[in-house]
Write an enzyme that holds these catalytic residues in place. Sequence first.
Site, short mmCIF file in Angstrom:
data_model
loop_
_atom_site.label_atom_id
_atom_site.label_comp_id
_atom_site.label_asym_id
_atom_site.label_seq_id
_atom_site.Cartn_x
_atom_site.Cartn_y
_atom_site.Cartn_z
N THR A 105 39.06 16.00 90.26
CA THR A 105 39.97 15.06 89.63
C THR A 105 40.96 14.56 90.68
O THR A 105 41.47 15.35 91.49
CB THR A 105 40.72 15.70 88.46
OG1 THR A 105 41.64 14.76 87.91
CG2 THR A 105 41.49 16.94 88.89
N HIS A 160 39.76 33.47 87.34
CA HIS A 160 39.93 34.71 88.12
C HIS A 160 39.05 35.83 87.59
O HIS A 160 38.87 36.85 88.27
CB HIS A 160 41.40 35.13 88.09
CG HIS A 160 41.81 35.86 89.33
ND1 HIS A 160 40.92 36.35 90.26
CD2 HIS A 160 43.05 36.20 89.80
CE1 HIS A 160 41.57 36.94 91.23
NE2 HIS A 160 42.87 36.87 90.99
#
Length: 415
Positions: free
Chosen positions: A308, A360
């Site tokens: 993006t 994560h």
Amino acid sequence: RCIFPRLPRALATVTKVPSLAESITEGEVKSILNEGDFVAMDGPIASLETGKATVDIKSTVSGKIIKLHAKVGQTVLVGNDFAIIDETQVGSAKAAPAPAAAPTAAPAEAPKAPQPQEKKPEPKPQEQKVQAPAPEKKPIVPEPVSMKEPMPAVKFSREVRRVPMSRLRQTASKRLKESQNTYAMLTTFNECDMSELTKLRKKLGDDFFKTHNSRLGFMSAFVRASVMSLQKFPAINAVIDGKEIVFHDYVDMSIAVSGPKGLLVPVLRNCDSLGFAEVEKAISDLGARAKAEKIALEEMVGGTFTITNGGVFGSMLSTPIINIPQSAILGLHSIKNRPVCIGNKIEARPMMYLALSYDHRLVDGREAVLFLKNVKELIEDPRKILLDIQQISFFHHTTQLNLICLLYTSPSPRD
């Protein structure tokens, strides 16, 4: 015996709501023709707004719409009956241009014929000259009018307006919040010196355009750098599926583009096999079709990694949200000249902040940091992208052999 001729039986065709895309089962009617209107084959009967884009319901035959099963604002399901079309009245479809008869109001101009009588007396041009100072008096007239209007109410209005949220915005809100609730999201940052890529673009941009008929931008370099980095760190291109990790041996890049009704994320398939020219042409095409709302739903399904670019709007730094069900997203930002230490000197360099948000649960901090660092190094030295150098020791042995052959066959620097 019946003395009356037998009339032909009307050929009525039922048009159903077509299959929209994977996981999309309904849409909201935004616009629709009226009963009695004529429609041609493959012509749009209505426009549906789904959670990803706006699509048209097209007629499979030519004829007259005799029945509609939906109206504006109603939600329709895939496979349901939408309209009934009478095929026997195809020829009358020519009546559609009838609205063009509206210009018949032109005869109203005929009464203006008395104007030539007014042209005969010459004092009228003098009257026109008298009208010239009239505009100077007009500014005095609006003053009492402005006194009547509640100007303070316009400037300091405390009114509250409620508008319905579009289906696209509803889906985006739901998916973004789902992403935050599902992922253990973390963002790492780095800064990138755009000097070498900017020089390459200025030096070869014209030749690139003449050869490929496409402008050389920065996105193609970031797509190629991301592909090479994803191949080096495959966990960032993977996803968690239950108790398993799904690794993708290909790269389908989702590119965020801005449309009239919001953000769209179409997918570039098999980016690992595309060069600079193919990427630039594909992104240019997606951007144009996004503004025209012509992107198909199938083009926004899938994707293994997202880029993006908030820099086109002037964003300096951000923490992008991961696009479900992917595991990472790369955020690009605006390029600004900043003081940078080069050796023992301070120089003004075009710098860009890079941001990588990742899951994560799947991606360790070490992999995320090294991935972003690898993208940074490739952009700062575009020759590595063009020569595909960094993949030698990780993946394709043929690339290594080809490069060795290239080094041995290339002329010596002494020559």
